[in-house]
Design a protein around this motif. Structure first.
Motif, mmCIF file in Angstrom:
data_model
loop_
_atom_site.group_PDB
_atom_site.id
_atom_site.type_symbol
_atom_site.label_atom_id
_atom_site.label_comp_id
_atom_site.label_asym_id
_atom_site.label_seq_id
_atom_site.Cartn_x
_atom_site.Cartn_y
_atom_site.Cartn_z
ATOM 1 N N TYR A 275 20.187 28.371 -5.699
ATOM 2 C CA TYR A 275 21.009 27.174 -5.640
ATOM 3 C C TYR A 275 20.321 26.115 -4.774
ATOM 4 O O TYR A 275 20.198 24.958 -5.157
ATOM 5 N N LYS A 276 19.844 26.559 -3.605
ATOM 6 C CA LYS A 276 19.177 25.631 -2.682
ATOM 7 C C LYS A 276 17.935 25.013 -3.321
ATOM 8 O O LYS A 276 17.548 23.908 -3.002
ATOM 9 N N GLN B 116 22.173 32.100 -3.757
ATOM 10 C CA GLN B 116 22.181 30.976 -2.825
ATOM 11 C C GLN B 116 20.773 30.376 -2.675
ATOM 12 O O GLN B 116 20.618 29.164 -2.604
ATOM 13 N N TYR B 117 19.762 31.235 -2.644
ATOM 14 C CA TYR B 117 18.385 30.741 -2.596
ATOM 15 C C TYR B 117 18.095 29.883 -3.830
ATOM 16 O O TYR B 117 17.544 28.800 -3.743
ATOM 17 N N TYR C 278 16.867 19.744 4.142
ATOM 18 C CA TYR C 278 16.532 20.650 3.041
ATOM 19 C C TYR C 278 16.574 22.080 3.561
ATOM 20 O O TYR C 278 16.080 22.349 4.649
ATOM 21 N N ASP C 279 17.161 22.971 2.781
ATOM 22 C CA ASP C 279 17.182 24.364 3.210
ATOM 23 C C ASP C 279 15.891 25.068 2.841
ATOM 24 O O ASP C 279 15.375 25.883 3.577
#
Lengths: 428, 406
Positions: free
Chosen positions: B259-260, B256-257, A186-187
């Motif tokens: 999206y994650k 991108q944040y 997980y990011d």
């Protein structure tokens, strides 16, 4: 003792699992009712525990005081354990009062920011609503232990221990929490209730000082690098709004206390995420209109982000919860960090919960045992530092969440080390 | 050529309409929008404009509004392209749009193909349908063709757009947030070894060293250029085997944040009994780009953090047996300059003006080519005319050719 547990989320599940493990013969925990808004979840937890009579599942709406009272009466419980996020504190707290039960929670009633000057002044503070009812509880002879998790909770016990055994004078009580946890795969992952994490991190942090009393700052203020023990190492921490700052001055003012803070190591990536959520208003709880429906933005984040209950297995590393006490002993300046470090994979293996959740859960179970055995007693609305710390610290060892202590750099340590060195000389 | 209809007067459509006002050959500009207020605003400010409310989901409504027009400018989202094209064909007007995808009913490549497939119908009626006309795609496609024409053979085309116009007031995107997030969360298409290949969003990160800007993080981004250029590789781009589009900037980092965190998902979720698409709430909460002069002025007054950007088309191939890299850097004003020049945002200035120059060519009969095609298909004389006109608006191009001796 019979306990009604409201909320069978990550922490709720861990509380039940630890209680079962620590009291296999039901010597002090006769029954724990697992009540949740999501009955399927309550059933899932009950099934895992494999003792359906001792841990029966029930459906409850934590926002409805009446329903909670009815459930408490149905099972004739002695204590209501609040395992929900703090939005539900007041209805559950009031239900316990009405049902004449003891009460415990792990976070206090929510704050409301100052309308004009939110980053300097307090308005309604954490716990204000609960403390306001202290007299009624005292009058009724009922006991509520507010803030009985790890932070607040265990660290408050540490403060009591430090005051009673380690210091003559206490100048600063600084809660310091951090980890080297990594969630593989997980990011962006929240290790804890997303709702609560956002609430804690984006609300104006509160600080207490002897001269100024309670005041607030901008979020993410006063970054500081704190060295955490047991291999975790240095972690950058920032101020966060937390209950301990509101609790500890009430008990330790007469010990020379000058400052109380709470700092949390969030990590750059996480701070980045929070700042973005805030910039867009995704932290807001007030409902907004999207198409034809009304929805709270923070609830949406809560649903889309990886479920903290489910990321546990992918989480590697250790987490530290603790209290840095600054003060004086024998006339010398002393610095001590009292802590508990939990390893995530270890917690997953032994109790099936991730470290942060497990740490939050073992504390109230110890407190329940102490209440059930009559070791801790009283009436009114109190915090854990009100009670004797020794039986708690001793049980931490037994519960496999041992406490640790770092004697930090100080005049006191230097004197002790010198004494040890000289002892070697004189023994010859 | 005297009557033009602009369907959709948002940021780009309104810029085109405003500039059409100055074109002598144009006698009437029909400004059509579902948002009647936006159309009326054009009618109020432009003497040649006439406001029409229309629902572009219904072809008949577009046909009715476009009757008698010589040109239909499509300023709507690509989902409406087929309807607007059909209407243009029906009323016998030339056609222009700004983008081809993404669309909700099919994949990106099919969406482009079905536009190009109308080529013979437009040719039969001796009409021109110029698609993908803006900065990127649009200006970028012209630069690509210019570069490729200088090569004997072309191996790769890379288009990079870096956008760091960042104001103190929180405005993550200077065009529609819904489009921006949609593009970013979509699977980018790269034309690789002669095939269109789907990649992961935010993939194949590189640090690009842009002239005068420095190293910036760039990632794959869903865009029209790899699609049209791949489809037309043999026809006009010397059989190029690789085309990619990369985007970068703080807006991308932000997306991108999200999206994650699963917040750019288009799948419905259940939030305490309320069914909602996460992308909808993100689009709703993202502050829109300021449109009116007083709004832009307020942003500038609050201050800018950065006004950096880069727009680069890089073509690699051979020239007289030697390996060559051709860089085409487009220069366009930042927010401060764009507002000074034209009281509009940099995005409207570049994309809107770049689009308008195509409109200008169409209304002045400067496009001789018939059929449906993107700008890379335009003839040399047409491209030269375009670039000269662009330079007059300070949209200039610097070219660098690099090669190694041995």
């Amino acid at each position: 003792m019979k306990v009604l547990l409201i909320g069978a989320g990550g922490v709720g599940e861990a509380i039940a699992a630890i209680a079962k493990k620590q009291d296999p013969k039901a010597e002090w925990m006769e029954q724990m009712i697992l009540a949740d808004y999501n009955l399927a979840r309550a059933k899932e937890v009950s099934a895992k525990l494999k003792e359906p009579k001792r841990f029966p599942p029930e459906k409850v709406d934590a926002g409805k005081t009446k329903d909670i009272v009815a459930l408490a009466k149905k099972y004739k419980v002695d204590l209501i354990m609040n395992g929900c996020d703090p939005r539900f504190n007041m209805p559950i707290f009031d239900a316990a009062f009405e049902a004449s039960c003891m009460y415990m929670d792990m976070a206090m009633s929510l704050s409301e920011r100052h309308a004009k000057d939110p980053f300097h002044k307090c308005n309604v503070k954490l716990g204000d609503r609960q403390y306001a009812k202290a007299k009624d509880w005292k009058k009724k002879g009922l006991l509520a232990i507010c803030g009985s998790g790890v932070e607040p909770g265990m660290v408050n016990v540490f403060a009591r221990y430090a005051a009673d055994h380690l210091f003559d004078e206490i100048e600063e009580l600084n809660v310091r929490d951090g980890a080297n946890l990594e969630v593989r795969g997980y990011d962006v992952a929240f290790g804890f209730s997303i709702w609560t994490t956002i609430e804690e991190c984006l609300n104006p942090p509160v600080i207490w000082e002897k001269e100024k009393g309670w005041y607030t700052t901008e979020p993410f203020s006063e970054p500081e690098v704190f060295e955490l023990p047991e291999g975790i190492g240095p972690v950058e921490m920032i101020n966060v709004e937390h209950e301990e700052v509101l609790m500890m001055p009430r008990y330790f003012k007469d010990k020379g206390l000058k400052r109380v803070t709470f700092k949390y190591g969030l990590g750059d990536e996480f701070i980045g995420v929070l700042k973005i959520l805030q910039a867009l208003g995704l932290d807001k709880t007030e409902k907004v209109k999207v198409g034809d429906c009304m929805v709270s933005p923070r609830d949406v984040v809560g649903v889309t982000a990886p479920d903290p209950v489910k990321v546990g297995e992918s989480m590697f590393g250790k987490t530290a919860a603790g209290l840095w006490v600054k003060g004086k002993k024998d006339g010398l300046e002393r610095n001590v960090y009292l802590y508990q470090v939990a390893d995530n994979q270890e917690c997953m293996k032994t109790i099936g919960s991730q470290a942060v959740v497990a740490q939050t859960a073992f504390t109230p179970v110890i407190m329940m045992e102490l209440l059930a055995r009559g070791v801790w007693k009283g009436s009114g609305v109190e915090n854990p530092e009100y009670f004797p710390a020794e039986p708690f610290i001793e049980r931490m060892e037994r519960y496999d969440f041992p406490a640790g202590m770092v004697e930090m750099e100080s005049e006191y340590r230097k004197a002790q080390e010198k004494k040890a060195l000289m002892a070697g000389l004189s023994s010859k | 050529m005297n009557k033009v209809i602009v369907v959709g007067v948002g940021a780009q459509g309104s810029t085109v309409a405003k500039r059409l006002q100055e074109e002598k050959v144009v006698k009437e500009i029909v400004c059509a929008d579902y948002d009647e207020k936006a159309a009326k605003e054009m009618e109020k400010t432009l003497p040649k404009a006439k406001a029409v409310k229309l629902d572009a989901r219904k072809v008949e409504e577009i046909i009715k509004a476009a009757k008698g027009c010589d040109l239909v400018v499509n300023g709507l989202e690509p989902d409406f392209n087929m309807n607007v094209m059909k209407a243009a064909l029906e009323v016998g007007a030339n056609y222009q749009d700004m983008a081809s995808g993404p669309v909700s009913d099919t994949d990106f490549v099919t969406a482009v193909k079905r536009c190009l497939d109308m080529d013979s119908q437009f040719k039969a009626k001796k009409l021109t349908a110029l698609i993908n006309t803006g900065s990127a795609p649009g200006f970028a496609n012209i630069l690509t063709r210019e570069a490729v024409e200088m090569l004997d053979s072309c191996d790769a085309i890379n288009i990079y757009v870096y956008d760091e116009i960042w104001s103190k007031k929180f405005i993550p995107f200077w065009w529609s947030p819904a489009t921006a997030f949609g593009d970013m969360a979509a699977k980018p298409i790269v034309y690789e070894n002669g095939k269109h290949v789907l990649k992961d969003p935010f993939s194949e990160e590189v640090m690009m060293d842009f002239r005068g800007v420095g190293k910036k993080r760039m990632v794959n981004h869903e865009h029209e250029e790899p699609v049209t250029m791949g489809l037309l590789a043999n026809k006009v781009l010397k059989g190029v085997k690789y085309v990619n589009f990369k985007y970068g900037g703080p807006g991308l980092d932000l997306a991108q944040y999200f999206y994650k965190m699963g917040l750019l998902s288009e799948k419905e979720i259940n939030v305490k009994g309320t069914k909602i698409v996460p992308m909808d709430i993100i689009s709703k909460l993202t502050p829109p780009a300021p449109k009116y002069p007083n709004e832009i002025k307020a942003v500038l007054k609050e201050g800018m953090i950065s006004e950096d950007g880069a727009f680069l088309v890089r073509a690699e191939g051979t020239q007289k047996g030697r390996k060559v890299t051709i860089d085409m850097y487009a220069n366009a004003p930042g927010l401060t300059d764009a507002f000074k020049k034209a009281k509009i945002t940099h995005e409207s200035y570049f994309t809107g003006q770049a689009a308008f120059l195509f409109t200008k060519m169409l209304v002045n009969d400067k496009v001789a080519t018939r059929g449906v095609f993107p700008p890379e298909v335009m003839e040399a004389a047409e491209r030269a005319y375009y670039l000269k006109e662009a330079a007059k608006l300070d949209l200039t191009v610097d070219m660098e050719i690099r090669s190694r001796l041995y």
